[in-house]
Scaffold this motif. Structure first.
Motif, PDB file in Angstrom:
ATOM      1  N   ASP A  60       0.994  -1.067   0.063  1.00 52.35           N
ATOM      2  CA  ASP A  60       0.034  -0.068   0.073  1.00 52.35           C
ATOM      3  C   ASP A  60       1.117   1.295   0.091  1.00 52.35           C
ATOM      4  O   ASP A  60       1.632   1.393   0.780  1.00 52.35           O
ATOM      5  CB  ASP A  60      -1.003  -0.040   1.024  1.00 52.35           C
ATOM      6  N   ARG A 105       0.281   4.326   0.824  1.00 50.01           N
ATOM      7  CA  ARG A 105       0.297   5.119   1.960  1.00 50.01           C
ATOM      8  C   ARG A 105       1.034   4.372   3.127  1.00 50.01           C
ATOM      9  O   ARG A 105       1.500   5.318   4.052  1.00 50.01           O
ATOM     10  CB  ARG A 105      -1.204   5.172   2.196  1.00 50.01           C
ATOM     11  N   LEU A 106       1.138   3.207   3.439  1.00 53.49           N
ATOM     12  CA  LEU A 106       1.862   2.655   4.352  1.00 53.49           C
ATOM     13  C   LEU A 106       3.221   2.915   4.152  1.00 53.49           C
ATOM     14  O   LEU A 106       3.995   2.757   5.139  1.00 53.49           O
ATOM     15  CB  LEU A 106       1.548   1.010   4.534  1.00 53.49           C
ATOM     16  N   ALA A 152       4.612   5.254   2.510  1.00 51.51           N
ATOM     17  CA  ALA A 152       4.858   6.569   2.705  1.00 51.51           C
ATOM     18  C   ALA A 152       4.965   6.876   4.202  1.00 51.51           C
ATOM     19  O   ALA A 152       6.032   7.567   4.516  1.00 51.51           O
ATOM     20  CB  ALA A 152       3.940   7.463   1.976  1.00 51.51           C
ATOM     21  N   GLU A 153       4.308   6.621   4.985  1.00 54.04           N
ATOM     22  CA  GLU A 153       4.214   6.705   6.463  1.00 54.04           C
ATOM     23  C   GLU A 153       5.546   6.019   6.973  1.00 54.04           C
ATOM     24  O   GLU A 153       6.102   6.485   7.936  1.00 54.04           O
ATOM     25  CB  GLU A 153       2.966   6.101   6.975  1.00 54.04           C
ATOM     26  N   ARG A 188       8.391   7.810   6.253  1.00 52.80           N
ATOM     27  CA  ARG A 188       8.371   9.288   6.944  1.00 52.80           C
ATOM     28  C   ARG A 188       8.704   8.976   8.532  1.00 52.80           C
ATOM     29  O   ARG A 188       9.510   9.874   9.156  1.00 52.80           O
ATOM     30  CB  ARG A 188       6.944   9.794   7.068  1.00 52.80           C
TER      31      ARG A 188
END
Length: 67
Positions: A13, A15-16, A18-19, A22
């Motif tokens: 995913d 989003r996962l 990228a998180e 980060r």
């Protein structure tokens, strides 16, 4: 159906990912800050032990205690 199963099983995913990146960057930033603060603390501790209050008092001879 295959796409639904792939997503359900744990496909990557964005989003996962990228998180996670980060958070990894945040951990690296905090570790760098910790090293910097520890070095600053060591410098201040060395300066404090060198400039002790007792060393700055110039007493030619010890004075007797009150009796």
């Amino acid at each position: 159906m295959a796409k639904a199963l792939l997503g359900y099983v744990g496909g990557s995913d964005p989003r996962l990912i990228a998180e996670m990146r980060r958070l990894q960057q945040r951990v690296q930033d905090l570790e760098s800050e910790l090293v910097r603060i520890q070095a600053e603390n060591d410098t201040l501790a060395a300066a404090a032990s060198h400039d002790s209050l007792l060393e700055s008092i110039d007493v030619p001879q010890a004075e007797p205690a009150l009796t």
